[in-house]
Structures are given as C-alpha cells and as structure tokens.
Design a protein around this motif. Structure first.
Motif, short mmCIF file in Angstrom:
data_model
loop_
_atom_site.label_atom_id
_atom_site.label_comp_id
_atom_site.label_asym_id
_atom_site.label_seq_id
_atom_site.Cartn_x
_atom_site.Cartn_y
_atom_site.Cartn_z
N GLN A 45 8.81 27.05 81.66
CA GLN A 45 9.30 28.39 81.99
C GLN A 45 10.46 28.78 81.10
OE1 GLN A 45 10.20 28.02 86.16
NE2 GLN A 45 8.14 28.57 86.81
N GLN A 46 11.37 27.85 80.85
CA GLN A 46 12.50 28.12 79.99
C GLN A 46 12.04 28.43 78.56
OE1 GLN A 46 15.84 28.38 80.94
NE2 GLN A 46 14.84 28.37 82.92
N GLN A 47 11.04 27.68 78.08
CA GLN A 47 10.52 27.92 76.74
C GLN A 47 9.86 29.30 76.64
OE1 GLN A 47 11.03 26.02 74.02
NE2 GLN A 47 10.14 27.73 72.93
N GLN A 48 9.17 29.71 77.69
CA GLN A 48 8.56 31.04 77.70
C GLN A 48 9.63 32.12 77.67
OE1 GLN A 48 6.03 31.08 81.15
NE2 GLN A 48 4.45 29.82 80.20
N GLN A 49 10.70 31.92 78.43
CA GLN A 49 11.78 32.90 78.43
C GLN A 49 12.48 32.95 77.07
OE1 GLN A 49 14.27 31.77 81.74
NE2 GLN A 49 13.01 32.85 83.23
N ILE A 50 12.67 31.80 76.46
CA ILE A 50 13.28 31.75 75.13
C ILE A 50 12.40 32.47 74.11
CG2 ILE A 50 13.89 30.21 73.21
CD1 ILE A 50 14.92 28.24 75.37
N SER A 51 11.10 32.23 74.19
CA SER A 51 10.18 32.90 73.27
C SER A 51 10.21 34.41 73.46
CB SER A 51 8.76 32.39 73.48
OG SER A 51 8.66 31.02 73.15
N ALA A 52 10.25 34.85 74.71
CA ALA A 52 10.32 36.30 74.98
C ALA A 52 11.62 36.88 74.44
CB ALA A 52 10.19 36.56 76.48
N LEU A 53 12.71 36.16 74.62
CA LEU A 53 14.00 36.64 74.10
C LEU A 53 14.00 36.67 72.57
CD1 LEU A 53 16.46 34.84 76.54
CD2 LEU A 53 16.00 37.29 76.40
N GLN A 54 13.38 35.68 71.95
CA GLN A 54 13.31 35.67 70.49
C GLN A 54 12.50 36.86 69.99
OE1 GLN A 54 11.75 31.69 69.97
NE2 GLN A 54 13.76 30.90 69.35
N ARG A 55 11.41 37.19 70.69
CA ARG A 55 10.61 38.36 70.30
C ARG A 55 11.44 39.64 70.45
NH1 ARG A 55 6.62 35.58 73.13
NH2 ARG A 55 6.95 36.88 74.97
N ASP A 56 12.19 39.73 71.56
CA ASP A 56 13.02 40.91 71.78
C ASP A 56 14.09 41.04 70.70
OD1 ASP A 56 11.57 41.48 74.04
OD2 ASP A 56 13.09 40.74 75.45
N VAL A 57 14.72 39.92 70.35
CA VAL A 57 15.76 39.95 69.32
C VAL A 57 15.15 40.36 67.98
CG1 VAL A 57 17.31 38.49 67.96
CG2 VAL A 57 17.34 38.35 70.44
N ALA A 58 13.98 39.81 67.65
CA ALA A 58 13.34 40.18 66.39
C ALA A 58 12.98 41.66 66.36
CB ALA A 58 12.09 39.33 66.18
N ARG A 59 12.49 42.17 67.50
CA ARG A 59 12.13 43.59 67.58
C ARG A 59 13.38 44.46 67.43
NH1 ARG A 59 12.51 46.82 71.67
NH2 ARG A 59 12.75 45.13 73.16
#
Length: 117
Positions: A45-59
């Motif tokens: 779950q933490q990895q999924q949240q980190i991935s989502a945050l990384q996508r948001d930061v990149a966007r």
C-alpha cells in the motif's frame, strides 16, 4: 506408595510442559506469519501511494515547466499590457519590463480601459 507416585507425576508435568511449549511455539509461528503478511500488505500500500505521489509530482513538474516556458515567451510589450490591465502605473511597468516610460504610457492609453480586458 506416595514415593512411587512422584516419578509419574514429574513425567506428567514434563509432558504437559512439553505440549505447552510445542503449542506456544506453533502459535508464535502463526503470529509471525500473520505479521509478515500484514507487513507485506502495508508495504504494498505504501509503494502504491508513493507511486501515485511520484506521478502527481511529475505531472505538476511538467505543468510548471510548461507554464514557465510559456511566460518566458511573452514579449516585454505583452507583459506590459498584462501589468497595465492589472492596474500598475506606467513607471512601474517601464521599470519592470525594461521599456521606456513613453512606451509604457502609450500602452496605458491603449489598454487601461480597453473593453477586452
């Protein structure tokens, strides 16, 4: 007769102790297994949240870069028009945009009360 019963009692107590140890060891193994699976689930779950945050930061970084390059492409005169529409004075616009005061005053006269603003 009491002396003959004591060794049997000791053997029975040792057997009960051995069974308790085996039971507790099995219970400990099951709890550790459950802890490991919950830890794994939590980490997923933490990895999924980190991935989502990384996508948001990149966007957001892409959006910021796009806006920064878009603003940099404005000519000093376009910037001056925007500043005039925001209510800045001719002298403020001239100093901020690097244009002459007379140019800024001309832009003020053309765009200050423009119906398209």
């Amino acid at each position: 007769m009491t002396g003959a019963f004591f060794p049997y009692l000791m053997v029975a107590l040792w057997l009960v102790l051995a069974v308790a140890i085996v039971y507790l060891f099995g219970r400990l193994q099951r709890l550790e297994s459950k802890r490991d699976s919950l830890t794994s689930l939590y980490l997923d779950q933490q990895q999924q949240q980190i991935s989502a945050l990384q996508r948001d930061v990149a966007r957001l970084q892409s959006k910021f870069d796009h806006q920064a390059t878009g603003d940099a492409g404005l000519s000093p005169y376009n910037q001056a028009i925007e500043m005039i529409r925001q209510g800045l004075t001719a002298s403020e616009v001239a100093s901020r945009c690097g244009i002459s005061r007379s140019e800024a005053e001309l832009i003020v006269s053309l765009y200050r009360n423009s119906p398209t603003s």
